[in-house]
Scaffold this active site. Structure first.
Site, PDB file in Angstrom:
ATOM      1  N   GLU A 108      78.258 -34.841 -53.069  1.00 36.64           N
ATOM      2  CA  GLU A 108      79.174 -34.979 -53.962  1.00 36.64           C
ATOM      3  C   GLU A 108      80.366 -36.054 -53.526  1.00 36.64           C
ATOM      4  O   GLU A 108      81.724 -35.446 -53.508  1.00 36.64           O
ATOM      5  CB  GLU A 108      79.887 -33.732 -54.460  1.00 36.64           C
ATOM      6  CG  GLU A 108      78.767 -32.615 -55.053  1.00 36.64           C
ATOM      7  CD  GLU A 108      78.282 -33.268 -56.537  1.00 36.64           C
ATOM      8  OE1 GLU A 108      78.689 -34.284 -57.018  1.00 36.64           O
ATOM      9  OE2 GLU A 108      77.443 -32.492 -57.066  1.00 36.64           O
ATOM     10  N   SER A 150      69.707 -38.070 -60.956  1.00 32.42           N
ATOM     11  CA  SER A 150      68.816 -39.006 -60.533  1.00 32.42           C
ATOM     12  C   SER A 150      68.140 -38.785 -58.958  1.00 32.42           C
ATOM     13  O   SER A 150      67.417 -39.416 -58.444  1.00 32.42           O
ATOM     14  CB  SER A 150      69.712 -40.368 -60.162  1.00 32.42           C
ATOM     15  OG  SER A 150      70.620 -40.038 -59.163  1.00 32.42           O
TER      16      SER A 150
HETATM   17  P1  ADP Z   1      71.604 -35.500 -58.557  1.00 32.87           P
HETATM   18  O1  ADP Z   1      72.122 -34.839 -56.968  1.00 32.87           O
HETATM   19  O2  ADP Z   1      71.260 -36.924 -58.311  1.00 32.87           O
HETATM   20  O3  ADP Z   1      72.248 -35.060 -59.855  1.00 32.87           O
HETATM   21  P2  ADP Z   1      69.251 -33.658 -58.183  1.00 32.87           P
HETATM   22  O4  ADP Z   1      68.861 -33.921 -56.888  1.00 32.87           O
HETATM   23  O5  ADP Z   1      70.407 -32.545 -58.187  1.00 32.87           O
HETATM   24  O6  ADP Z   1      69.925 -34.763 -58.886  1.00 32.87           O
HETATM   25  O7  ADP Z   1      68.241 -33.049 -59.458  1.00 32.87           O
HETATM   26  C1  ADP Z   1      67.063 -34.154 -59.719  1.00 32.87           C
HETATM   27  C2  ADP Z   1      66.324 -33.185 -60.490  1.00 32.87           C
HETATM   28  O8  ADP Z   1      66.868 -33.177 -61.649  1.00 32.87           O
HETATM   29  C3  ADP Z   1      64.710 -33.834 -60.752  1.00 32.87           C
HETATM   30  O9  ADP Z   1      63.885 -33.917 -59.696  1.00 32.87           O
HETATM   31  C4  ADP Z   1      64.495 -33.336 -61.934  1.00 32.87           C
HETATM   32  O10 ADP Z   1      63.904 -31.901 -61.712  1.00 32.87           O
HETATM   33  C5  ADP Z   1      65.811 -32.814 -62.527  1.00 32.87           C
HETATM   34  N1  ADP Z   1      66.088 -33.786 -63.984  1.00 32.87           N
HETATM   35  C6  ADP Z   1      66.770 -32.834 -65.064  1.00 32.87           C
HETATM   36  N2  ADP Z   1      67.147 -33.911 -65.805  1.00 32.87           N
HETATM   37  C7  ADP Z   1      66.492 -34.996 -65.421  1.00 32.87           C
HETATM   38  C8  ADP Z   1      66.510 -36.447 -65.931  1.00 32.87           C
HETATM   39  N3  ADP Z   1      66.859 -36.894 -67.112  1.00 32.87           N
HETATM   40  N4  ADP Z   1      65.729 -37.343 -65.226  1.00 32.87           N
HETATM   41  C9  ADP Z   1      65.295 -37.116 -64.048  1.00 32.87           C
HETATM   42  N5  ADP Z   1      65.531 -35.788 -63.362  1.00 32.87           N
HETATM   43  C10 ADP Z   1      65.880 -34.975 -64.118  1.00 32.87           C
END
Ligand code: ADP
Ligand code: ZN
Length: 195
Positions: free
Chosen positions: A89, A19
């Site tokens: 995290e 997200s």
């Molecule tokens: P989180 O920390 O919430 O897991 P991140 O900041 O690591 O998220 O990663 C966000 C990025 O993941 C987005 O900018 C996009 O490039 C990628 N991404 C991969 N799958 C998805 C998805 N289903 N929806 C939105 N972004 C996604």
């Protein structure tokens, strides 16, 4: 954030996997550094995806970080003069993280915590609910549901693992909306989608 100088506070960035929590955390940390503030970033030892000395987003944004085993250890590692503490995290920390975040904010530090608000079954993921309660500012981030393209609020586990904590990325989880989320460990594995 227009609080009086010297006053600390807590910001929480919460949402499902993919997200953009880490991206948003890194964006805020970079801006603090542009403003010449002293920034320290921590992540829990359990998260060994990608890098031990950086927080890394799924989109390859990265920022230096220090690995700590517990919230108490995090508190001891905060140096004099630090103005901003970033924590990624947050859901993998013990519940003492709430006290530690409050202590740092009371010292005048801006504390920014990113973390999963729900586990893969949709249950609140401690200590994030408690952090959301004490935070001055909350940002809820959403991914895109890989099934239907709607905003996604859930992390669907697509690998067959029973433990609550199983660290992985698009090999093990995918973003799903409320309608497409199947809140069971036995969700079908035949739809693994590269994110
Ligand atoms: P989180 O920390 O919430 O897991 P991140 O900041 O690591 O998220 O990663 C966000 C990025 O993941 C987005 O900018 C996009 O490039 C990628 N991404 C991969 N799958 C998805 C998805 N289903 N929806 C939105 N972004 C996604
Ligand atoms: Zn959907």
């Amino acid at each position: 954030m227009g609080l009086r100088t010297g006053a600390g506070w807590i910001e929480v960035i919460a949402g499902s996997m993919f997200s953009g929590k880490s991206e948003e955390l890194i964006r805020r940390l970079r801006r603090a550094k542009i403003a010449r503030q002293k920034v320290q970033v921590f992540k829990p030892e359990i998260d060994e995806r990608y890098s031990v000395d950086h927080i890394v987003s799924h989109s390859e944004m990265r920022h230096e970080s220090t690995v700590v085993r517990t919230a108490a250890e995090l508190l001891t590692r905060v140096e004099p003069g630090t103005e901003v503490v970033g924590i990624d995290e947050g859901q993998f920390f013990d519940k003492e993280l709430v006290d530690v975040a409050n202590k740092l904010a009371e010292r005048g530090i801006r504390v920014i915590i990113a973390g999963l608000d729900q586990d893969y079954t949709g249950q609140p993921f401690e200590p994030m609910p408690q952090l959301l309660a004490v935070a001055e500012y909350i940002t809820k981030t959403h991914a895109i549901c890989v099934r239907c393209g709607q905003p996604a609020n859930y992390s669907q586990r697509i690998a067959q693992v029973e433990e609550r904590v199983a660290v992985g990325a698009s090999d093990m989880y995918e973003a799903r909306c409320r309608r497409c989320f199947v809140p069971h460990a036995d969700a079908p594995t035949s739809h693994i989608t590269e994110a």
